[in-house]
Design a protein around this motif. Sequence first.
Motif, mmCIF file in Angstrom:
data_model
loop_
_atom_site.group_PDB
_atom_site.id
_atom_site.type_symbol
_atom_site.label_atom_id
_atom_site.label_comp_id
_atom_site.label_asym_id
_atom_site.label_seq_id
_atom_site.Cartn_x
_atom_site.Cartn_y
_atom_site.Cartn_z
ATOM 1 N N THR A 1 0.839 -1.335 0.028
ATOM 2 C CA THR A 1 0.039 -0.042 -0.139
ATOM 3 C C THR A 1 0.759 1.243 0.200
ATOM 4 O OG1 THR A 1 -0.044 0.262 2.486
ATOM 5 C CG2 THR A 1 -1.737 -1.110 1.553
ATOM 6 N N GLY A 2 2.303 1.039 0.239
ATOM 7 C CA GLY A 2 2.912 2.105 0.412
ATOM 8 C C GLY A 2 2.978 2.952 1.768
ATOM 9 N N ARG A 3 1.946 2.251 2.770
ATOM 10 C CA ARG A 3 1.739 2.811 4.062
ATOM 11 C C ARG A 3 2.279 1.920 5.199
ATOM 12 N NH1 ARG A 3 -2.947 3.636 1.514
ATOM 13 N NH2 ARG A 3 -4.023 2.098 3.000
ATOM 14 N N TYR A 4 2.823 2.664 6.244
ATOM 15 C CA TYR A 4 3.159 1.811 7.218
ATOM 16 C C TYR A 4 1.996 1.752 8.497
ATOM 17 C CZ TYR A 4 6.220 -0.190 11.048
ATOM 18 O OH TYR A 4 6.652 -0.932 11.831
ATOM 19 N N SER A 5 1.593 0.515 8.552
ATOM 20 C CA SER A 5 0.145 0.373 9.318
ATOM 21 C C SER A 5 0.478 0.564 10.807
ATOM 22 C CB SER A 5 -0.456 -0.764 8.870
ATOM 23 O OG SER A 5 -0.829 -0.890 7.847
ATOM 24 N N GLY A 6 1.909 0.031 11.319
ATOM 25 C CA GLY A 6 1.954 0.224 12.568
ATOM 26 C C GLY A 6 1.645 -0.884 13.474
ATOM 27 N N PRO A 7 2.039 -1.233 14.669
ATOM 28 C CA PRO A 7 1.772 -2.164 15.570
ATOM 29 C C PRO A 7 0.337 -2.693 15.710
ATOM 30 C CG PRO A 7 2.702 -0.653 16.982
ATOM 31 C CD PRO A 7 2.813 -0.381 15.302
ATOM 32 N N ASP A 8 -0.748 -1.623 15.541
ATOM 33 C CA ASP A 8 -1.930 -1.914 15.832
ATOM 34 C C ASP A 8 -2.797 -2.814 14.654
ATOM 35 O OD1 ASP A 8 -1.978 0.270 14.284
ATOM 36 O OD2 ASP A 8 -3.445 1.222 15.226
ATOM 37 N N TYR A 9 -1.812 -2.858 13.453
ATOM 38 C CA TYR A 9 -2.505 -3.506 12.316
ATOM 39 C C TYR A 9 -2.445 -5.036 12.451
ATOM 40 C CZ TYR A 9 -2.239 -5.577 7.617
ATOM 41 O OH TYR A 9 -2.199 -6.204 6.539
ATOM 42 N N VAL A 10 -1.724 -5.756 13.480
ATOM 43 C CA VAL A 10 -1.527 -7.087 13.704
ATOM 44 C C VAL A 10 -1.860 -7.439 14.985
ATOM 45 C CG1 VAL A 10 0.351 -7.558 12.178
ATOM 46 C CG2 VAL A 10 0.954 -6.721 14.443
ATOM 47 N N THR A 11 -2.407 -8.650 15.332
ATOM 48 C CA THR A 11 -2.618 -9.193 16.493
ATOM 49 C C THR A 11 -1.392 -9.336 17.468
ATOM 50 O OG1 THR A 11 -2.522 -11.370 15.895
ATOM 51 C CG2 THR A 11 -4.743 -10.653 15.698
ATOM 52 N N VAL A 12 -1.822 -9.050 18.686
ATOM 53 C CA VAL A 12 -0.710 -9.283 19.662
ATOM 54 C C VAL A 12 -0.857 -10.749 20.175
ATOM 55 C CG1 VAL A 12 -0.004 -8.843 21.979
ATOM 56 C CG2 VAL A 12 -0.888 -7.004 20.545
ATOM 57 N N ASP A 13 0.278 -11.665 20.013
ATOM 58 C CA ASP A 13 0.311 -12.960 20.490
ATOM 59 C C ASP A 13 0.439 -13.282 21.747
ATOM 60 O OD1 ASP A 13 0.580 -13.436 17.539
ATOM 61 O OD2 ASP A 13 2.545 -13.503 17.637
#
Length: 331
Positions: free
Chosen positions: A319-331
């Motif tokens: 996408t050309g954008r950095y989503s940051g850590p909230d983009y992924v689930t926390v294991d």
Amino acid sequence: MPTTVPAHGPDAAARLASMADVTASDAALRRFLHGLPGVDAVGLEARAASLGTRSIKTTAKAYAIDLAISMIDLTTLEGADTPGKVRALSAKGVNPDPTDRTTPRVAAICVYPDMVATAKEALGDSGVHVASVATAFPAGRAALPVKLADTADAVAAGADEVDMVIDRGAFLAGRYLKVFEEIKAVREACRRPDGSSAHLKVIFENGELATYDNIRRASWLGMLAGADFIKTSTGKVAVNATPANTLLMLEAVRDFRAATGVQVGVKPAGGIRTSKDAIKFLVLVNETVGDEWLSNEWFRFGASSLLNDLLMQRQKLSTGRYSGPDYVTVD
């Protein structure tokens, strides 16, 4: 994934059998292991550092990120592990990015033996394997019958792969034949009633072996005993996978195949947390053993947090954008 280590060439079995005298006695094994070429530590570290500076861009980077995702043994090995956590991790392994179904699945979910059945049920027919640590992981301080029972329980529960730890105390004391026989016994415990076998990954805990010479000796010892994979570490000590010790193990599997015709995989584990780290390791593989090892049949990452960074970098490339850590689930 094959259930046995494949031989390369019609004379591979004969060449491997010709090395049987190497393990005929403790003295013979010691002579062989101490007769291996000494490791040039300065040269090894310099080469690993040099390969780590390679610049991987655009389509090559996208390919490397997807390849790294497909090589992950997504791992949870904590005393607080619950069935719910294992089911959630299994779901993430099958579908790492719910917003992008083109994202590869991971290679395996790695858990303690008592969680194997939960992971197996959660993964179903997804093709993601269940790996289980065994043999009194991570210290390995247990009697052999206990280690074998630990392994057999994991296999009976459905483990496709077993990650065992060697007896570092025996190895450092020079009791090489004891370590060899223990690996062979665990390999036998990996067999199923139908004659097939769970893959065996042998963990050396490189941070405790102290020297590169010891890591080279442990690599050959594990392969001679029948390891399907050799693995750097448990992830539970201060020094785990490094570019240098992984490069040394890659050189060992390359040389072992040249000597015997048998190909063995390599699994660095612990401390590999970013896409940049993972790509450096893939460069090591490509430059040392070639693209025959660039698949999850022959190379794995033992990791828990690496997947999240790979997913974020994959999204950025898309996408050309950095989503940051909230983009992924926390294991």
